[in-house]
Design a protein around this motif. Structure first.
Motif, PDB file in Angstrom:
ATOM      1  N   TRP A  67       0.831  -1.199   0.000  1.00 37.79           N
ATOM      2  CA  TRP A  67       0.000   0.000   0.000  1.00 37.79           C
ATOM      3  C   TRP A  67       0.862   1.242   0.000  1.00 37.79           C
ATOM      4  O   TRP A  67       2.006   1.222   0.416  1.00 37.79           O
ATOM      5  CB  TRP A  67      -0.997   0.000   1.148  1.00 37.79           C
ATOM      6  CG  TRP A  67      -0.420  -0.304   2.497  1.00 37.79           C
ATOM      7  CD1 TRP A  67      -0.162  -1.549   3.016  1.00 37.79           C
ATOM      8  CD2 TRP A  67      -0.031   0.624   3.495  1.00 37.79           C
ATOM      9  NE1 TRP A  67       0.373  -1.424   4.271  1.00 37.79           N
ATOM     10  CE2 TRP A  67       0.459  -0.112   4.604  1.00 37.79           C
ATOM     11  CE3 TRP A  67      -0.038   2.004   3.565  1.00 37.79           C
ATOM     12  CZ2 TRP A  67       0.924   0.494   5.754  1.00 37.79           C
ATOM     13  CZ3 TRP A  67       0.424   2.619   4.724  1.00 37.79           C
ATOM     14  CH2 TRP A  67       0.885   1.848   5.794  1.00 37.79           C
ATOM     15  N   LEU A  86      -3.835   3.964  -0.700  1.00 41.52           N
ATOM     16  CA  LEU A  86      -4.330   3.005  -1.685  1.00 41.52           C
ATOM     17  C   LEU A  86      -3.632   1.687  -1.420  1.00 41.52           C
ATOM     18  O   LEU A  86      -2.399   1.597  -1.490  1.00 41.52           O
ATOM     19  CB  LEU A  86      -4.064   3.464  -3.121  1.00 41.52           C
ATOM     20  CG  LEU A  86      -4.577   2.517  -4.211  1.00 41.52           C
ATOM     21  CD1 LEU A  86      -6.105   2.400  -4.170  1.00 41.52           C
ATOM     22  CD2 LEU A  86      -4.113   2.981  -5.582  1.00 41.52           C
ATOM     23  N   TRP A  88      -3.279  -2.415  -2.399  1.00 39.55           N
ATOM     24  CA  TRP A  88      -3.461  -3.410  -3.450  1.00 39.55           C
ATOM     25  C   TRP A  88      -3.977  -4.673  -2.785  1.00 39.55           C
ATOM     26  O   TRP A  88      -3.250  -5.371  -2.082  1.00 39.55           O
ATOM     27  CB  TRP A  88      -2.137  -3.648  -4.135  1.00 39.55           C
ATOM     28  CG  TRP A  88      -2.148  -4.573  -5.311  1.00 39.55           C
ATOM     29  CD1 TRP A  88      -3.183  -5.316  -5.790  1.00 39.55           C
ATOM     30  CD2 TRP A  88      -1.031  -4.852  -6.146  1.00 39.55           C
ATOM     31  NE1 TRP A  88      -2.790  -6.039  -6.872  1.00 39.55           N
ATOM     32  CE2 TRP A  88      -1.466  -5.774  -7.119  1.00 39.55           C
ATOM     33  CE3 TRP A  88       0.288  -4.424  -6.182  1.00 39.55           C
ATOM     34  CZ2 TRP A  88      -0.628  -6.269  -8.106  1.00 39.55           C
ATOM     35  CZ3 TRP A  88       1.117  -4.918  -7.160  1.00 39.55           C
ATOM     36  CH2 TRP A  88       0.671  -5.822  -8.114  1.00 39.55           C
ATOM     37  N   GLY A  95      -8.553  -2.987  -5.162  1.00 34.96           N
ATOM     38  CA  GLY A  95      -7.875  -2.010  -4.323  1.00 34.96           C
ATOM     39  C   GLY A  95      -8.773  -1.506  -3.215  1.00 34.96           C
ATOM     40  O   GLY A  95      -9.988  -1.735  -3.222  1.00 34.96           O
ATOM     41  N   GLU A  96      -8.172  -0.831  -2.260  1.00 35.71           N
ATOM     42  CA  GLU A  96      -8.914  -0.207  -1.155  1.00 35.71           C
ATOM     43  C   GLU A  96      -8.347   1.184  -0.923  1.00 35.71           C
ATOM     44  O   GLU A  96      -7.136   1.365  -0.881  1.00 35.71           O
ATOM     45  CB  GLU A  96      -8.786  -1.043   0.114  1.00 35.71           C
ATOM     46  CG  GLU A  96      -9.555  -0.487   1.287  1.00 35.71           C
ATOM     47  CD  GLU A  96      -9.457  -1.346   2.536  1.00 35.71           C
ATOM     48  OE1 GLU A  96      -9.827  -0.840   3.617  1.00 35.71           O
ATOM     49  OE2 GLU A  96      -9.017  -2.504   2.442  1.00 35.71           O
ATOM     50  N   VAL A  97      -9.226   2.158  -0.772  1.00 40.33           N
ATOM     51  CA  VAL A  97      -8.841   3.535  -0.539  1.00 40.33           C
ATOM     52  C   VAL A  97      -9.235   3.935   0.888  1.00 40.33           C
ATOM     53  O   VAL A  97     -10.204   3.418   1.443  1.00 40.33           O
ATOM     54  CB  VAL A  97      -9.491   4.484  -1.585  1.00 40.33           C
ATOM     55  CG1 VAL A  97     -11.000   4.507  -1.467  1.00 40.33           C
ATOM     56  CG2 VAL A  97      -8.920   5.889  -1.510  1.00 40.33           C
ATOM     57  N   VAL A 118      -6.483   9.465  -6.036  1.00 40.73           N
ATOM     58  CA  VAL A 118      -6.000   8.102  -5.813  1.00 40.73           C
ATOM     59  C   VAL A 118      -6.847   7.097  -6.598  1.00 40.73           C
ATOM     60  O   VAL A 118      -6.329   6.102  -7.101  1.00 40.73           O
ATOM     61  CB  VAL A 118      -5.946   7.789  -4.296  1.00 40.73           C
ATOM     62  CG1 VAL A 118      -5.728   6.328  -4.027  1.00 40.73           C
ATOM     63  CG2 VAL A 118      -4.829   8.602  -3.663  1.00 40.73           C
ATOM     64  N   LEU A 119      -8.151   7.362  -6.740  1.00 42.56           N
ATOM     65  CA  LEU A 119      -8.969   6.511  -7.608  1.00 42.56           C
ATOM     66  C   LEU A 119      -8.436   6.587  -9.044  1.00 42.56           C
ATOM     67  O   LEU A 119      -8.317   5.561  -9.730  1.00 42.56           O
ATOM     68  CB  LEU A 119     -10.437   6.937  -7.564  1.00 42.56           C
ATOM     69  CG  LEU A 119     -11.193   6.689  -6.259  1.00 42.56           C
ATOM     70  CD1 LEU A 119     -12.606   7.248  -6.358  1.00 42.56           C
ATOM     71  CD2 LEU A 119     -11.207   5.231  -5.876  1.00 42.56           C
ATOM     72  N   GLY A 122      -5.354   4.523  -9.259  1.00 42.64           N
ATOM     73  CA  GLY A 122      -5.680   3.102  -9.264  1.00 42.64           C
ATOM     74  C   GLY A 122      -6.247   2.630 -10.588  1.00 42.64           C
ATOM     75  O   GLY A 122      -5.841   1.591 -11.118  1.00 42.64           O
ATOM     76  N   ILE A 131     -12.315  -0.603  -6.660  1.00 43.63           N
ATOM     77  CA  ILE A 131     -11.699  -0.033  -5.447  1.00 43.63           C
ATOM     78  C   ILE A 131     -12.791   0.151  -4.416  1.00 43.63           C
ATOM     79  O   ILE A 131     -13.859   0.696  -4.715  1.00 43.63           O
ATOM     80  CB  ILE A 131     -10.979   1.300  -5.749  1.00 43.63           C
ATOM     81  CG1 ILE A 131      -9.849   1.078  -6.772  1.00 43.63           C
ATOM     82  CG2 ILE A 131     -10.428   1.914  -4.456  1.00 43.63           C
ATOM     83  CD1 ILE A 131      -9.125   2.339  -7.203  1.00 43.63           C
TER      84      ILE A 131
END
Length: 185
Positions: A67, A86, A88, A95-97, A118-119, A122, A131
């Motif tokens: 991340w 962000l 992985w 993904g995760e924000v 960040v989106l 990604g 995400i």
């Protein structure tokens, strides 16, 4: 996975690697119970903040579970406003924000602007397909931010975690790459 080119720039913000000079500002808001309320663990000590800033400054983004945590700074006004993350996730294109802002930076749209950048990272640069954001149901400010980003509520997991002396309901918001692109047109 492609390499991340920094800094990221938005209309009002610069998203960059953390630096040692961010430590005092980072500690100023991470030591507050109101900041720690919706984060794992308690308010951070100065030593814990030193460890975090060092880790964030030296991130590696090469494989699942890696991340990136970027410092949020206003253009033309150096100083830490918060951070955006962000991660992985395991599974193809997942993904995760997440985000945390200093109290003085909240309510000004900085979180949404940083999270949207960040989106974009990604989806456009890293080739992610989906995400998500996971949050405590009591964190209504972050839920509203997810909705402003066009994320949809996918799950409400009642009493999912027990932390800080109580059960917490987890909300899972998500957006697909195609949904994100459609919103930008």
């Amino acid at each position: 996975m492609p390499e991340i080119t920094l800094p990221l720039r938005t209309e009002r913000l610069i998203l960059r690697r953390f630096e040692s000079t961010d430590l005092d500002a980072f500690h100023a808001y991470h030591s507050l119970p109101e900041t720690a309320r919706f984060l794992p663990g308690e308010a951070k000590s100065y030593t814990k903040c030193m460890e975090s800033v060092g880790k964030y400054a030296n991130f590696v983004y090469e494989k699942e579970n890696d991340w990136v945590c970027l410092a949020i700074e206003a253009k033309g006004s150096p100083g830490l406003l918060g951070e955006v993350v962000l991660k992985w996730l395991p599974g193809r294109g997942q993904g995760e924000v997440g985000w945390t802002l200093a109290p003085a930076s909240r309510g000004k749209g900085y979180g949404a602007e940083a999270a949207d950048a960040v989106l974009k990272l990604g989806f456009e640069e890293l080739g992610m397909h989906r995400i998500e954001a996971k949050l405590d149901a009591l964190n209504t400010a972050s839920a509203a931010l997810c909705e402003r980003l066009g994320m949809r509520l996918e799950a409400r997991l009642v009493d999912k975690w027990h932390y800080k002396g109580q059960w917490a309901t987890e909300l899972v918001y998500a957006i697909l790459e195609g949904e994100w692109r459609a919103r930008r047109q």
